[in-house]
Enzyme design. Sequence first.
Site, short mmCIF file in Angstrom:
data_model
loop_
_atom_site.label_atom_id
_atom_site.label_comp_id
_atom_site.label_asym_id
_atom_site.label_seq_id
_atom_site.Cartn_x
_atom_site.Cartn_y
_atom_site.Cartn_z
CB SER A 1 10.88 -7.77 -9.32
OG SER A 1 9.43 -6.98 -9.31
CG ASN B 1 23.12 -1.67 -2.64
OD1 ASN B 1 22.40 -2.40 -3.62
ND2 ASN B 1 23.97 -2.26 -2.58
CB THR C 1 -22.64 4.76 22.21
OG1 THR C 1 -23.26 4.64 23.50
CG2 THR C 1 -21.47 6.17 22.05
CG HIS C 2 -22.12 0.63 23.74
ND1 HIS C 2 -21.11 -0.53 23.64
CD2 HIS C 2 -21.73 1.40 24.33
CE1 HIS C 2 -20.46 0.68 25.38
NE2 HIS C 2 -20.85 1.58 25.30
CB SER D 1 -29.90 -8.29 -7.82
OG SER D 1 -29.41 -9.66 -7.88
CE LYS E 1 -29.72 -7.09 -2.58
NZ LYS E 1 -28.52 -8.05 -2.66
CD GLU F 1 -22.06 -4.26 -0.72
OE1 GLU F 1 -21.34 -5.61 -1.19
OE2 GLU F 1 -23.21 -3.88 -1.38
CE LYS G 1 11.82 -1.19 -6.20
NZ LYS G 1 12.37 -2.02 -5.12
N1 ARG Z 1 16.23 -4.24 -8.54
C1 ARG Z 1 16.56 -3.80 -6.76
C2 ARG Z 1 15.49 -3.65 -5.76
O1 ARG Z 1 14.27 -3.62 -6.69
C3 ARG Z 1 17.53 -2.72 -7.48
C4 ARG Z 1 18.80 -2.65 -6.22
C5 ARG Z 1 19.94 -3.69 -6.55
N2 ARG Z 1 21.06 -4.09 -5.99
C6 ARG Z 1 21.42 -5.23 -5.63
N3 ARG Z 1 22.61 -5.41 -5.60
N4 ARG Z 1 21.33 -6.38 -6.89
O2 ARG Z 1 15.37 -3.72 -4.42
#
Ligand code: ARG
Length: 451
Positions: free
Chosen positions: A22, A108, A153-154, A275, A281, A288, A323
């Site tokens: 990612s 980690n 209220t309401h 609009s 408008k 919104e 994330k």
């Molecule tokens: N890309 C991982 C995350 O965002 C980092 C930690 C990855 N740790 C692992 N043992 N694969 O969580």
Amino acid sequence: MTLWGGRFEEAPADVLWRFTVSHADRRLLEFDVEGSLAHAGMLADVGLISRDDHDAIRDGLLRILADARDGTFEWLDADEDVHSAVERRLVELVGEPGKRLHTGRSRNDQVALDIRLYLRAACDAQADRLTRFGAVLVDQAAAHATTLIPSYTHMQQAQAVPLGHHLLAYAWMAVRSRQRFGQLRERLSVSPLGAGASGGSSLPLDPIDSARRLGFDVVFANSMDAVGSRDLVAEFAWCCAQTMVDLSRLSEELILWATSEFGWVSFSDAFTTGSSALPQKKNPDIAELARGKSAAAIADLMGLLTLQKGLPLTYNRDLQEDKEHVFRADDTLAGTLEALTGMVADARFDPPAPSSWVTALDLAEALVTRGVPFREAHHAVGRLVAALSSTGRVLSEATSDDLAVADERFVAADLALTEPSTSVDNRRTMGGGSVESVHQQIEALRYALTQ
Ligand code: ARG
């Protein structure tokens, strides 16, 4: 190149790479480098790396930080995540010493640290935006301390209040949101560095040393909690979601008040959109979209809660998914606060005077001051309301005869109470809808928004 090739004979399948990598965490780049600088400093302090190696690592990391800041850091498709990219680049830049950086560390505890550093800065930035947003509400309230509206209220007209009192209700919500970000910042100030993969290390690490370098007050007490928990990430998203919900309610009111039916507020051309079909408008699109985007903030909170549900300790790759949720929640609130701050500052409020019905409670309270039980007083005014309605009149059109028929304890002078401004002038409750209360709140809010 991955950080973990040792036991693998085959290269990762394309589909595995596409699915597991990612790019969302690229946003953590500066924080990752900051954490690595602290980690390297600690490693040198305890003698796990030499001063020379430390200096080489530091110089390489500072170069990466500079590239990160000016947007020239080069990402490779082969970088599995932000941590791998930094280590890869560091080794490119400084060679062998770079391979010592990951001593006593796992991705980690590294990612748990990065997200805390990110959120710590994000809490500060949201608090600043809330200060600016609260300030424009306070300014508008000061300008409308004596402009009267009915409170509802309401969705039925209740009592007369200054428009400023209504606006300040949202300023107090902003103060609480701001406090929440501040309190969360304290909970975030616990360094997970040193927790390693899950259970710590056999090496003589000094987590207090690295924590201090990062400006953290405290060090983790349990390594498994440190790497396996994401409650604080969800808490940040909750702070965003609740604030977005508050903003959504304000937006709904601005939209309603801007209708031709209400006609309480108008906005300049710069803060409305047109609009494509209807030439007459002027649409309150910012409000919104603020209301609409609160859905995403709620969804991100749900995503983060659901992500944790059913996860065994400690780190699982599922957690990589946190994330996108937390970044989006942060961006949603940031953008909404900025846009609504502009829109509220731009608003021109000009509500019509409230009808005299909003003074009904004042008539009942006049009887209470003469010893009439409130329930009887309520019924008496109810009779008056029914009599007036049946003859197509409003409260201010009552006569002293109408009052006497409703209850003999009314006096002719009570007719003056049917003026909404008198109702507000007579309001005594601290924090109630009086002009004096609005001024007191403004003073208290100006202070609270800087604390
Ligand atoms: N890309 C991982 C995350 O965002 C980092 C930690 C990855 N740790 C692992 N043992 N694969 O969580």
